[in-house]
Scaffold this motif. Structure first.
Motif, mmCIF file in Angstrom:
data_model
loop_
_atom_site.group_PDB
_atom_site.id
_atom_site.type_symbol
_atom_site.label_atom_id
_atom_site.label_comp_id
_atom_site.label_asym_id
_atom_site.label_seq_id
_atom_site.Cartn_x
_atom_site.Cartn_y
_atom_site.Cartn_z
ATOM 1 N N ASP A 276 -40.244 -95.186 -45.918
ATOM 2 C CA ASP A 276 -39.216 -94.280 -45.397
ATOM 3 C C ASP A 276 -39.779 -93.209 -44.474
ATOM 4 N N ILE A 277 -40.978 -93.433 -43.943
ATOM 5 C CA ILE A 277 -41.619 -92.494 -43.011
ATOM 6 C C ILE A 277 -41.552 -93.076 -41.603
ATOM 7 N N ILE A 278 -41.204 -92.256 -40.645
ATOM 8 C CA ILE A 278 -41.103 -92.698 -39.251
ATOM 9 C C ILE A 278 -42.487 -92.788 -38.634
ATOM 10 N N THR A 279 -42.787 -93.969 -38.091
ATOM 11 C CA THR A 279 -44.042 -94.220 -37.389
ATOM 12 C C THR A 279 -43.695 -94.707 -35.981
ATOM 13 N N ILE A 280 -44.715 -94.876 -35.146
ATOM 14 C CA ILE A 280 -44.471 -95.419 -33.814
ATOM 15 C C ILE A 280 -43.933 -96.838 -33.961
ATOM 16 N N HIS A 281 -42.918 -97.156 -33.212
ATOM 17 C CA HIS A 281 -42.171 -98.416 -33.205
ATOM 18 C C HIS A 281 -41.119 -98.490 -34.316
#
Length: 150
Positions: free
Chosen positions: A67-72
């Motif tokens: 649930d963590i936003i990463t690149i892509h």
């Protein structure tokens, strides 16, 4: 009174330390260093990104929560002022295409979203003013799908 307390809580969420993968950290440091010329540094969100990265907890891609936003990552957000919901994909600057909802990690919104999780409220300054966005859903995160090399 309750509204003010919620605003304070939501504002604090925007400033909490983020989680970031070692892979994303390497890519972001490279992007920042290659765009750090004086004419590009006028954007205040470069400084905000620097500060976020300095305070970030760095984890291996296989250890990042889903649930963590990463690149892509694909992210669904709600504008808390207008009520409008939008889905973005956070991408490197070379892949940005606003017509396809692909926003650069070095944009104000991309910088604000990286490392945050569902339910967080983030604030960012865009040309039209201050935006407050609530992260509703992360329909796709590369690492959660086993794509560690994107």
């Amino acid at each position: 009174m309750a509204d003010r307390q919620n605003q304070m809580k939501e504002g604090a969420m925007n400033k909490k330390p983020i989680l970031i993968t070692t892979y994303d950290m390497d890519r972001l440091e490279c992007l920042i260093n290659t765009t750090e010329s004086p004419w590009n540094r006028k954007k205040t969100y470069f400084d905000q990104l620097d500060q976020k990265l300095e305070n970030a907890k760095i984890v291996e891609p296989c250890d990042i929560p889903s649930d963590i936003i990463t690149i892509h990552s694909v992210v669904r957000v709600k504008d808390l002022e207008s009520g409008e919901e939008t889905t973005y994909t956070i991408v490197p600057p070379s892949d940005a295409n606003i017509m396809r909802q692909k926003i650069s990690i070095l944009s104000a919104i991309g910088t604000a979203l990286i490392g945050h999780s569902m339910g967080d409220v983030i604030e960012c300054h865009v040309p039209s003013g201050l935006k407050r966005l609530k992260i509703l859903k992360i329909p796709y995160q590369p690492e959660a799908s086993g794509h560690y090399d994107r």
